[in-house]
Design an enzyme around this catalytic site. Structure first.
Site, PDB file in Angstrom:
ATOM      1  N   CYS A  79       0.822  -1.216   0.000  1.00  0.00           N
ATOM      2  CA  CYS A  79       0.000   0.000   0.000  1.00  0.00           C
ATOM      3  C   CYS A  79       0.857   1.268   0.000  1.00  0.00           C
ATOM      4  O   CYS A  79       0.334   2.359  -0.202  1.00  0.00           O
ATOM      5  CB  CYS A  79      -0.928   0.026   1.207  1.00  0.00           C
ATOM      6  SG  CYS A  79      -2.144  -1.286   1.217  1.00  0.00           S
ATOM      7  N   HIS A 109      -2.598   7.360   4.687  1.00  0.00           N
ATOM      8  CA  HIS A 109      -3.126   6.183   3.994  1.00  0.00           C
ATOM      9  C   HIS A 109      -4.508   5.851   4.551  1.00  0.00           C
ATOM     10  O   HIS A 109      -4.717   5.838   5.766  1.00  0.00           O
ATOM     11  CB  HIS A 109      -2.174   5.005   4.206  1.00  0.00           C
ATOM     12  CG  HIS A 109      -2.656   3.726   3.616  1.00  0.00           C
ATOM     13  ND1 HIS A 109      -3.170   3.644   2.350  1.00  0.00           N
ATOM     14  CD2 HIS A 109      -2.706   2.465   4.127  1.00  0.00           C
ATOM     15  CE1 HIS A 109      -3.513   2.396   2.100  1.00  0.00           C
ATOM     16  NE2 HIS A 109      -3.247   1.657   3.158  1.00  0.00           N
ATOM     17  N   ASN A 167      -9.883   0.602   1.814  1.00  0.00           N
ATOM     18  CA  ASN A 167      -8.452   0.686   1.566  1.00  0.00           C
ATOM     19  C   ASN A 167      -8.167   0.283   0.118  1.00  0.00           C
ATOM     20  O   ASN A 167      -8.315  -0.888  -0.239  1.00  0.00           O
ATOM     21  CB  ASN A 167      -7.725  -0.240   2.547  1.00  0.00           C
ATOM     22  CG  ASN A 167      -6.226  -0.223   2.385  1.00  0.00           C
ATOM     23  OD1 ASN A 167      -5.691   0.305   1.417  1.00  0.00           O
ATOM     24  ND2 ASN A 167      -5.536  -0.815   3.345  1.00  0.00           N
TER      25      ASN A 167
HETATM   26  C1  LIG Z   1      -8.885  -5.866  10.983  1.00  0.00           C
HETATM   27  C2  LIG Z   1      -9.301  -4.980  12.141  1.00  0.00           C
HETATM   28  C3  LIG Z   1     -10.363  -3.992  11.677  1.00  0.00           C
HETATM   29  C4  LIG Z   1      -9.891  -5.858  13.225  1.00  0.00           C
HETATM   30  O1  LIG Z   1     -10.280  -5.048  14.301  1.00  0.00           O
HETATM   31  P1  LIG Z   1      -9.916  -5.488  15.785  1.00  0.00           P
HETATM   32  O2  LIG Z   1     -10.558  -4.548  16.686  1.00  0.00           O
HETATM   33  O3  LIG Z   1      -8.413  -5.612  15.828  1.00  0.00           O
HETATM   34  O4  LIG Z   1     -10.611  -6.872  15.863  1.00  0.00           O
HETATM   35  P2  LIG Z   1      -9.944  -8.300  16.156  1.00  0.00           P
HETATM   36  O5  LIG Z   1      -9.056  -8.714  15.022  1.00  0.00           O
HETATM   37  O6  LIG Z   1      -9.355  -8.227  17.543  1.00  0.00           O
HETATM   38  O7  LIG Z   1     -11.208  -9.188  16.125  1.00  0.00           O
HETATM   39  C5  LIG Z   1     -12.206  -9.030  17.059  1.00  0.00           C
HETATM   40  C6  LIG Z   1     -13.294 -10.038  16.760  1.00  0.00           C
HETATM   41  O8  LIG Z   1     -14.008  -9.609  15.585  1.00  0.00           O
HETATM   42  C7  LIG Z   1     -14.100 -10.683  14.668  1.00  0.00           C
HETATM   43  N1  LIG Z   1     -14.152 -10.149  13.316  1.00  0.00           N
HETATM   44  C8  LIG Z   1     -13.133  -9.961  12.453  1.00  0.00           C
HETATM   45  N2  LIG Z   1     -13.615  -9.446  11.314  1.00  0.00           N
HETATM   46  C9  LIG Z   1     -14.947  -9.323  11.471  1.00  0.00           C
HETATM   47  C10 LIG Z   1     -15.968  -8.837  10.645  1.00  0.00           C
HETATM   48  N3  LIG Z   1     -15.747  -8.367   9.393  1.00  0.00           N
HETATM   49  N4  LIG Z   1     -17.222  -8.805  11.118  1.00  0.00           N
HETATM   50  C11 LIG Z   1     -17.498  -9.260  12.360  1.00  0.00           C
HETATM   51  N5  LIG Z   1     -16.559  -9.739  13.190  1.00  0.00           N
HETATM   52  C12 LIG Z   1     -15.299  -9.758  12.745  1.00  0.00           C
HETATM   53  C13 LIG Z   1     -12.877 -11.512  14.935  1.00  0.00           C
HETATM   54  O9  LIG Z   1     -13.078 -12.832  14.485  1.00  0.00           O
HETATM   55  C14 LIG Z   1     -12.775 -11.439  16.439  1.00  0.00           C
HETATM   56  O10 LIG Z   1     -13.651 -12.337  16.994  1.00  0.00           O
HETATM   57  P3  LIG Z   1     -13.224 -13.190  18.294  1.00  0.00           P
HETATM   58  O11 LIG Z   1     -12.960 -12.147  19.360  1.00  0.00           O
HETATM   59  O12 LIG Z   1     -14.421 -14.021  18.545  1.00  0.00           O
HETATM   60  O13 LIG Z   1     -11.994 -13.932  17.892  1.00  0.00           O
HETATM   61  C15 LIG Z   1      -8.080  -4.213  12.716  1.00  0.00           C
HETATM   62  O14 LIG Z   1      -7.210  -5.105  13.344  1.00  0.00           O
HETATM   63  C16 LIG Z   1      -7.324  -3.464  11.654  1.00  0.00           C
HETATM   64  O15 LIG Z   1      -7.811  -2.528  11.072  1.00  0.00           O
HETATM   65  N6  LIG Z   1      -6.047  -3.839  11.415  1.00  0.00           N
HETATM   66  C17 LIG Z   1      -5.249  -3.187  10.400  1.00  0.00           C
HETATM   67  C18 LIG Z   1      -5.620  -3.713   9.047  1.00  0.00           C
HETATM   68  C19 LIG Z   1      -5.065  -2.891   7.917  1.00  0.00           C
HETATM   69  O16 LIG Z   1      -5.157  -1.705   7.917  1.00  0.00           O
HETATM   70  N7  LIG Z   1      -4.511  -3.579   6.913  1.00  0.00           N
HETATM   71  C20 LIG Z   1      -4.018  -2.983   5.740  1.00  0.00           C
HETATM   72  C21 LIG Z   1      -2.795  -2.199   5.967  1.00  0.00           C
HETATM   73  S1  LIG Z   1      -2.247  -1.445   4.485  1.00  0.00           S
END
Ligand SMILES: CC(C)(COP(=O)(O)OP(=O)(O)OC[C@H]1O[C@@H](n2cnc3c(N)ncnc32)[C@H](O)[C@@H]1OP(=O)(O)O)[C@@H](O)C(=O)NCCC(=O)NCCS
Length: 331
Positions: A119, A252, A282
């Site tokens: 990205c 970003h 994104n």
């Molecule tokens: C992916 C992201 C949104 C997840 O948010 P989070 O608050 O960290 O959530 P977690 O990964 O801790 O997951 C929490 C729960 O939600 C669940 N979950 C994940 N995606 C889900 C979705 N789309 N809908 C519902 N639940 C979801 C998970 O399974 C987890 O469940 P569990 O607690 O039963 O295991 C966050 O980690 C993020 O934005 N990370 C950076 C990603 C990014 O920017 N990538 C590209 C970089 S260029």
């Protein structure tokens, strides 16, 4: 790598962006995987994203963006002697999307190649084009950033599917009488690479390499919040400016929570931040140029404004640029 721009002034003189027509809402996503509009909005701030039509490849998104950028700069394809395309989803590995675009645009004298930096690709490509221009190797560059991430997502994996969308942007870089780029900071940490990766997409053989995006969300979240701040602070310090001097902050567009965190830590007033992640998700290499185009459309990019851009992504990589804007722009 960090450097203050010491050469002749180089700036962005044309800007264009393009997103596919198809809008994919959170409500529609929740019919495909176990998710909800409420979860996606709360954790990411994303409301909807654009998805390329089956017949569209990256160059089909990049072409209208490039044409708009050229038109705004008042030049034609033949006037471009360097064409860089930052993407992780080229039409194919070769011929490169840059070579295909150069042909379509009539940029017959251009060096043309694709650049891979996740990205952060657009930030890397900007810095590279800048270097070629100040080094006297090229006179006018077209820098494209874009991706069709929907092609490499696992449509059964709710944790990545909801985050990404498709789109592209392009800028023209050339010499200007004064101002323009102040400096760049770029970095990479391959040790964290497996937190966001595409196993099976290259020459390394994996037993289960399915060529679909895999991500450790919480680790990437931590990385993103750290480097958005550290990279911006490093380049501001090197260029002798403070956050109070920054008129437009273009981070970003990965997740509204990541942007909010960086904005708070850096101390940027919220009215100086450009946010469109709610509408596009994104878009990877398309993210920063799409955000620039939105800022331009809102009349926020005026001559003399100091613009700070910071990208981050797979690699893991990050990159910032500071530019004193030189041209009145509207989309
Ligand atoms: C992916 C992201 C949104 C997840 O948010 P989070 O608050 O960290 O959530 P977690 O990964 O801790 O997951 C929490 C729960 O939600 C669940 N979950 C994940 N995606 C889900 C979705 N789309 N809908 C519902 N639940 C979801 C998970 O399974 C987890 O469940 P569990 O607690 O039963 O295991 C966050 O980690 C993020 O934005 N990370 C950076 C990603 C990014 O920017 N990538 C590209 C970089 S260029």
């Amino acid at each position: 790598m960090i450097g203050k721009a010491e050469g002749p002034p180089i700036s962005i003189t044309g800007l264009g962006a393009y997103v596919p027509d198809r809008v994919l809402t959170n409500a529609e996503l929740s019919t495909l995987v176990d998710t909800s509009d409420e979860w996606i909005m709360e954790r990411t701030g994303i409301r909807e994203r654009r998805i390329a039509a089956p017949e569209q490849a990256l160059t089909d998104l990049a072409l209208p963006a490039a044409q708009a950028a050229l038109a705004q700069a008042g030049v034609e394809g033949k006037d471009i002697d360097l064409l860089l395309c930052a993407t992780v989803t080229p039409d194919m590995m070769f011929p490169t999307s840059s070579a295909l675009l150069a042909d379509t645009l009539g940029a017959r004298d251009a060096a043309a190649y694709d650049l891979l930096a996740g990205c952060t690709g657009f930030m890397y490509a900007l810095a590279q084009a800048y270097g070629m221009l100040v080094g006297g190797l090229a006179k006018r560059a077209l820098v494209v950033g874009g991706d069709i991430l929907s092609r490499i997502l696992d449509w059964d994996d709710r944790s990545t599917l909801v985050l990404f969308g498709d789109g592209a942007g392009a800028v023209v870089l050339e010499a200007v009488p004064e101002q323009g780029f102040l400096g760049f900071e770029l970095g990479a940490d391959g040790a964290g690479g497996a937190n966001l990766w595409l196993p099976g997409s290259g020459s390394r053989i994996f037993d289960d390499g399915d060529r679909l995006v895999k991500m450790n969300g919480p680790e990437v979240f931590k990385f993103a919040t750290r480097v958005l701040v550290s990279s911006a602070e490093a380049i501001m310090e090197r260029c002798g400016v403070t956050i109070d001097d920054v008129d437009v902050y273009v981070p970003h567009q990965a997740n509204k929570r990541i942007i909010d965190h960086a904005t708070r830590k850096l101390g940027v007033p919220s009215d100086r931040v450009v946010i469109n992640v709610d509408r596009y998700g994104n878009t990877s290499s398309g993210s920063i140029p799409l955000a620039l185009a939105d800022a331009a459309a809102e009349g926020r990019l005026k001559p003399g404004k100091l613009v700070l851009m910071t990208g981050m992504g797979a690699g893991l990589t990050w990159g910032s640029a500071l530019i004193r804007w030189t041209k009145e722009m509207a989309r």
